[in-house]
Scaffold this motif. Structure first.
Motif, PDB file in Angstrom:
ATOM      1  N   THR A  18       0.852  -1.189   0.000  1.00  0.00           N
ATOM      2  CA  THR A  18       0.000   0.000   0.000  1.00  0.00           C
ATOM      3  C   THR A  18       0.890   1.242   0.000  1.00  0.00           C
ATOM      4  N   SER A  19       0.351   2.318  -0.509  1.00  0.00           N
ATOM      5  CA  SER A  19       1.122   3.550  -0.639  1.00  0.00           C
ATOM      6  C   SER A  19       0.827   4.498   0.509  1.00  0.00           C
ATOM      7  N   ILE A  20       1.885   5.068   1.062  1.00  0.00           N
ATOM      8  CA  ILE A  20       1.720   6.067   2.119  1.00  0.00           C
ATOM      9  C   ILE A  20       1.356   7.403   1.473  1.00  0.00           C
ATOM     10  N   LYS A  21       1.908   7.634   0.282  1.00  0.00           N
ATOM     11  CA  LYS A  21       1.724   8.931  -0.384  1.00  0.00           C
ATOM     12  C   LYS A  21       0.370   9.060  -1.061  1.00  0.00           C
ATOM     13  N   SER A  22      -0.195   7.956  -1.462  1.00  0.00           N
ATOM     14  CA  SER A  22      -1.490   8.008  -2.150  1.00  0.00           C
ATOM     15  C   SER A  22      -2.361   6.907  -1.563  1.00  0.00           C
ATOM     16  N   LYS A  23      -3.549   6.781  -2.099  1.00  0.00           N
ATOM     17  CA  LYS A  23      -4.447   5.756  -1.549  1.00  0.00           C
ATOM     18  C   LYS A  23      -4.324   4.426  -2.307  1.00  0.00           C
ATOM     19  N   LEU A  24      -3.298   4.308  -3.119  1.00  0.00           N
ATOM     20  CA  LEU A  24      -3.193   3.134  -3.981  1.00  0.00           C
ATOM     21  C   LEU A  24      -2.947   1.854  -3.199  1.00  0.00           C
ATOM     22  N   LYS A  25      -3.578   0.784  -3.689  1.00  0.00           N
ATOM     23  CA  LYS A  25      -3.337  -0.544  -3.128  1.00  0.00           C
ATOM     24  C   LYS A  25      -2.881  -1.460  -4.258  1.00  0.00           C
ATOM     25  N   GLU A  26      -1.920  -2.316  -3.943  1.00  0.00           N
ATOM     26  CA  GLU A  26      -1.381  -3.233  -4.953  1.00  0.00           C
ATOM     27  C   GLU A  26      -2.489  -4.067  -5.588  1.00  0.00           C
ATOM     28  N   LYS A  27      -3.430  -4.532  -4.770  1.00  0.00           N
ATOM     29  CA  LYS A  27      -4.477  -5.442  -5.271  1.00  0.00           C
ATOM     30  C   LYS A  27      -5.302  -4.807  -6.391  1.00  0.00           C
ATOM     31  N   ASP A  28      -5.519  -3.484  -6.337  1.00  0.00           N
ATOM     32  CA  ASP A  28      -6.325  -2.819  -7.366  1.00  0.00           C
ATOM     33  C   ASP A  28      -5.553  -2.664  -8.674  1.00  0.00           C
ATOM     34  N   ILE A  29      -4.275  -2.349  -8.534  1.00  0.00           N
ATOM     35  CA  ILE A  29      -3.447  -2.121  -9.734  1.00  0.00           C
ATOM     36  C   ILE A  29      -3.194  -3.430 -10.473  1.00  0.00           C
ATOM     37  N   THR A  30      -2.882  -4.489  -9.723  1.00  0.00           N
ATOM     38  CA  THR A  30      -2.592  -5.764 -10.389  1.00  0.00           C
ATOM     39  C   THR A  30      -3.819  -6.249 -11.156  1.00  0.00           C
ATOM     40  N   LEU A  31      -5.002  -6.006 -10.601  1.00  0.00           N
ATOM     41  CA  LEU A  31      -6.228  -6.424 -11.289  1.00  0.00           C
ATOM     42  C   LEU A  31      -6.412  -5.642 -12.593  1.00  0.00           C
ATOM     43  N   LYS A  32      -6.174  -4.339 -12.534  1.00  0.00           N
ATOM     44  CA  LYS A  32      -6.325  -3.532 -13.751  1.00  0.00           C
ATOM     45  C   LYS A  32      -5.372  -4.006 -14.845  1.00  0.00           C
ATOM     46  N   ILE A  33      -4.122  -4.245 -14.465  1.00  0.00           N
ATOM     47  CA  ILE A  33      -3.126  -4.685 -15.457  1.00  0.00           C
ATOM     48  C   ILE A  33      -3.565  -6.019 -16.074  1.00  0.00           C
TER      49      ILE A  33
END
Ligand code: ZN
Length: 184
Positions: A18-33
């Protein structure tokens, strides 16, 4: 017909990095890719594709492997991001994996590195590795696990839908190239 399983890392209660700088989570990005890769594969090649998850749900490792087995997949590609900085692209195959795994790794690695190391992206680091990773040791078909980009440092890129689409397509082109397919 070739059958490919794409495995978007994490999901559901497992956020991954998870990102401290933004609200990004790995699980969401990997799914999009993975979704972008699947769309491209289905449009461009005569290939059957399945994802280990198509939405934000928890899927345990055992279940992921079962999905691939039931589907009789010829290939299993797992997609992850990095938590810490420094490494641009890392790809892993199991320890003492067969030569075909190395060839698949090389093929995909080249395509993905091409996208990520474009000058304006300024991402470096290209590592092909072997690892005693539980999934890679247990999966029974040619498989590669990718870790690329850092959820903190690269959050601007990871927020860019156009870039994620390109990255997903790089996976697809790498897979197509490995199988010797021409783009339609
Ligand atoms: Zn991960």
């Amino acid at each position: 017909m070739y059958k490919i399983v794409l495995d978007p890392g994490h999901g559901g209660e497992d956020y991954g990095a998870t990102s401290i700088k933004s609200k990004l989570k790995e699980k969401d990005i990997t799914l999009k890719i993975a979704l972008y890769a699947m769309d491209f594969l289905r449009q461009q090649y005569a290939i059957r594709v399945r994802l280990t998850r198509e939405n934000d749900v928890t899927v345990k490792l055992k279940e992921r492997l079962k999905i691939a087995k039931r589907f009789k997949a010829n290939m299993f590609i797992s997609i992850h991001l990095n938590q810490s900085k420094g490494i641009g692209v890392e790809s892993f195959i199991g320890l003492e994996a067969p030569k075909i795994n190395q060839e698949l790794q090389q093929c995909l690695h080249n395509e993905i590195t091409k996208i990520l190391t474009r000058k304006q992206l300024n991402i470096v680091g290209r590592h092909l590795r072997e690892a005693n990773h539980e999934m890679l040791q247990k999966v029974f078909m040619p498989s590669v696990l990718f870790k690329h980009l850092c959820i903190n440092d690269d959050f601007k890129l990871l927020n860019d839908e156009r870039f994620l689409k390109e990255l997903g397509e790089a996976y697809a082109i790498g897979i197509g190239g490995f199988l010797g397919f021409e783009k339609m």
